[in-house]
Design an enzyme around this catalytic site. Structure first.
Site, PDB file in Angstrom:
ATOM      1  N   ALA A  61       0.847  -1.196   0.000  1.00 58.80           N
ATOM      2  CA  ALA A  61       0.000   0.000   0.000  1.00 58.80           C
ATOM      3  C   ALA A  61       0.880   1.244   0.000  1.00 58.80           C
ATOM      4  O   ALA A  61       2.024   1.206   0.473  1.00 58.80           O
ATOM      5  CB  ALA A  61      -0.886  -0.009   1.235  1.00 58.80           C
ATOM      6  N   GLY A 100       0.808  -5.172   0.932  1.00 61.79           N
ATOM      7  CA  GLY A 100      -0.264  -5.322  -0.051  1.00 61.79           C
ATOM      8  C   GLY A 100       0.237  -5.942  -1.348  1.00 61.79           C
ATOM      9  O   GLY A 100      -0.535  -6.597  -2.063  1.00 61.79           O
TER      10      GLY A 100
END
Ligand code: T1G
Length: 719
Positions: A61, A100
């Site tokens: 992320a 992520g």
């Protein structure tokens, strides 16, 4: 943000294009969603490959987006849709797949990994947890124990380990993307149901509760008071006890408790502060990106004491030839044996061969004629260091950089005795130098930008976190340490015990309380410095009241401890007692208790109960207060630099962010108010008087740490 191509007529190749690490920003998530939709709807496309530009799959992320509101498609439904799709998706992992990015790889049906890639779920180190299904998918794929270990530590693993654990399907030395395309073509006809990790049943150990309990205890012991690893354990429990649809909700609830916490903010601040510190800048305009470092191929170390030995090891293990110099044959031989032993143990641990052929040991400075750089690491004695620098000036070729490893002496005074003051710089290593990550690069007023750039880059090459600081007694770290130590000893006078103060600081998160740390470092070091600076000994004016020196409060208890030959761990006695000299198991010593009681009755001090809150406030606010003065004086360019020094050199807990970030998190107004309060109670302690910069920042509405710079005058910069 993502490039879409059709290759081999039937494979959709989606390349993430968000340099430098292809983080999953809102724009990237949006681009992935659109590309996947296109691929799934285009009948020509039979399979999909996802890769990252510039040899990096994805760094997770976009942490910079955490501060604002969520924009763009949320990650969980996006990833669920990739996994649920009816066309095989292959992740081609090069460089990194972290956070992520790793979770994106886990929803792909196959994973092909370049042998040099690293994978991991480092969210816990940012005070959060893998919140895009990582805590639910990884346990299903590799089982609870291995998943717990990876998720609660945030450890990066190699491609080979990932293969062994069953995370990836193939490791390759070729281009992972090209191989993934071939792989995808072969996967077209195969059923996908068993490849959807969220559909797998988590292999559950029979003793799940006992296992989770053991890991919880371990985590609590290792990272006192840190919330994220405990939340990770709860999320993994959900993977073991709930279906995916419920587990993912639990993951999201736990993430919500962490996301806005002070600990998460502090840990994310640390991530960026560490990177900011590398971007040094001087008032002259010279800075990291316009100053070229010299290449260092050979170095010499003068002095094979504890520091010198650690520095030799740090240099040799990154492939730099080192000439080590000692003044006497016996010292040289002992130093040599120790360095060789250290390098051999280090190489064994890393599974490489020891680079002993890079070492040369000598008694003669004449052997240093041709080295690129010298690091002097003799005793902290200015006269001795000056002699060494004069000698080096004569012996070394004019272009050789001359560095001093000092913990606080005047770097410019040393530069002044050489023929090349612009090539002189301080390199303050921390003990043990081959283990500790911090390096203060001390810029004298005459150090050239090339010299600073070279020292910074050499630090980086040695795996250090290097911070450029100005030249003043104690530089940044040790200058700030003084008021911190003073407060601890004043608290002893007033009624606290070493173990109470240490416990309060350790509960706060410090790796070691101040007295245990002093015992480890050796109490005689500070004693010698106090003698040299005239605070004890014949130079003290006999008319001076015993608890005052140079017009301010002075605590002689540390001197009394040293007078009894108690120098800390090495003598088996210090603020604590140990089983034997060199022992590490600290036990409270009744003799210290007696000494404190006698001391207090001698000076008519009525001991009082001191709260942990007072201990933390007096020690840490005095520490930060000196940090503000350091910023005013231009000894550190930014608060981030100070915090990085305390995180990596002095055991300040990362989840506190460092002394300056901690002050901002507590609230500058409160820090100011408490300092005023304590200064009023102890007017003879100037360190407690709030610094002008702190007052100014409060008057300006307490801006966030990143904005302090705008309020600091750099007119007096010593950088
Ligand atoms: N977001 C934003 N910026 C990032 C970033 C990220 N994830 N990773 C790196 N950067 C910036 C960094 O600040 C620097 O910027 C530049 O990129 C180069 O980085 C949903 C919640 C990938 C191993 O924790 O560990 O995914 O200083 O100097 O040494 O569950 O960066 O140039 O302006 O470090 O080659 C989890 C963090 C996020 C990985 C590369 N991911 N990154 O190291 O370069 S949370 C991480 C790293 C998450 C999901 C959740 C390293 C690296 P600037 P660098 P490097």
């Amino acid at each position: 943000m993502a490039r879409y191509e059709l290759v081999k007529r039937s494979v959709a190749l989606i390349t993430l294009t968000n340099p430098p690490v292809n983080a999953l920003s809102s724009a990237v998530r949006h681009a992935i969603a659109k590309s996947m939709e296109h691929a799934l709807n285009d009948p020509k496309v039979k399979a999909v490959v996802i890769c990252g530009e510039n040899g990096r799959f994805c760094g997770g992320a976009d942490i910079r987006e955490f501060a604002g509101p969520l924009r763009g498609p949320p990650l969980v439904p996006l990833l669920d849709a990739i996994e649920a799709g009816e066309k095989p998706v292959v992740a081609a992992i090069e460089g990194v797949a972290l956070g992520g990015g790793f979770e994106l790889a886990l929803v792909c049906h196959y994973r092909i990994v370049h042998f040099k890639a690293r994978l991991g779920l480092p969210e816990v180190t940012l005070g959060i947890l893998p919140a895009a299904g990582g805590t639910q998918r990884l346990p299903r794929l590799i089982g609870i124990p291995a998943a717990l270990e990876l998720i609660t530590t945030g450890r990066h693993i190699s491609a080979q380990e990932a293969l062994k654990l069953g995370i990836v399907d193939q490791v390759t030395e070729q281009n992972a993307c090209e191989l993934a395309v071939e792989f995808a073509l072969r996967a077209v006809a195969k059923p996908l149901s068993s490849r959807r990790v969220s559909m797998l049943t988590t292999p559950c150990p029979p003793d799940l509760d006992a296992l989770l309990e053991a890991v919880t205890m371990q985590v609590k012991r290792k990272a006192r008071g840190v919330m994220a690893p405990l939340a990770c354990i709860q999320a993994v429990r959900a993977a073991a006890t709930m279906p995916y649809s419920k587990g993912i909700k639990r993951e999201s609830e736990l993430m919500a408790t962490l996301f806005n916490s002070g600990q998460a903010r502090a840990l994310q601040y640390c991530f960026f502060a560490q990177r900011t510190a590398g971007k040094w800048t001087l008032p002259s305009g010279a800075q990291w990106n316009n100053s070229k470092p010299r290449e260092i191929r050979s170095a010499a170390i003068i002095g094979l004491g504890t520091m010198g030995r650690g520095i030799v090891v740090s240099l040799a293990r990154v492939g730099i030839s080192v000439i080590a110099v000692e003044s006497e044959k016996k010292l040289l031989e002992t130093g040599k044996q120790m360095v060789i032993g250290m390098l051999e143990r280090d190489a064994k641990r890393r599974g490489v061969s020891a680079s002993l052929n890079l070492l040369k040991f000598t008694l003669s400075l004449q052997d240093l004629k041709d080295v690129d750089l010298v690091i002097e690491a003799v005793f902290e004695d200015m006269a001795l260091k000056k002699r060494v620098f004069q000698e080096l000036s004569k012996v070394c070729r004019p272009a050789t950089l001359l560095c001093t490893n000092t913990s606080g002496l005047d770097v410019d005074a040393l530069a002044g005795v050489t023929d090349r003051p612009h090539l002189v710089v301080g390199m303050h290593f921390f003990s043990p130098a081959h283990v500790m990550k911090l390096l203060e690069v001390v810029c004298g007023p005459r150090s050239s930008s090339e010299t600073i750039a070279t020292a910074m880059s050499l630090g980086k090459r040695m795996g250090k976190v290097s911070v450029a600081v100005g030249n003043c007694p104690g530089f940044v770290g040790n200058r700030m340490l003084k008021p911190y130590l003073d407060q601890a000893t004043f608290l002893l006078e007033e009624g606290a015990t070493p173990e109470q103060i240490d416990k309060a600081l350790e509960d706060f998160g410090f790796a070691m309380g101040v007295f245990r740390m002093s015992d480890l470092a050796g109490l005689d070091v500070g004693w010698r410095v106090r003698k040299e600076s005239g605070l004890i000994g014949p130079d003290v004016d006999p008319k001076n009241p015993p608890r005052r020196r140079q017009g301010r409060r002075y605590c002689p208890i540390p001197d009394m401890v040293c007078e009894q030959g108690r120098f800390g761990q090495k003598t088996g006695r210090g603020w604590y007692m140990y089983d034997k000299p060199g022992g590490t198991n600290a036990k409270p010593d009744p003799l210290i208790q007696n000494l404190l009681e006698m001391y207090r009755s001698r000076y008519g001090i009525q001991p009082r109960n001191i709260s942990d809150q007072e201990i933390i406030e007096r020690c840490l606010f005095a520490l930060a207060n000196e940090g503000f003065r350091i910023l005013e004086d231009g000894i550190a360019a930014r608060p981030e630099d100070i915090d990085v020094i305390y995180l990596f050199g002095y055991g300040f807990p990362r989840h506190g962010g460092g002394p300056m970030f901690y002050a901002s998190m507590v609230g500058l107004e409160r820090v100011l108010e408490r300092l005023e309060h304590y200064h009023q109670a102890h007017p003879d302690v100037p360190h407690l008087e709030p610094s002008p910069l702190l007052k100014k920042l409060v008057a300006c509405g307490s801006p966030p740490v990143q904005k302090w710079r705008e309020h600091i005058k750099t007119m007096h910069s010593h950088l």
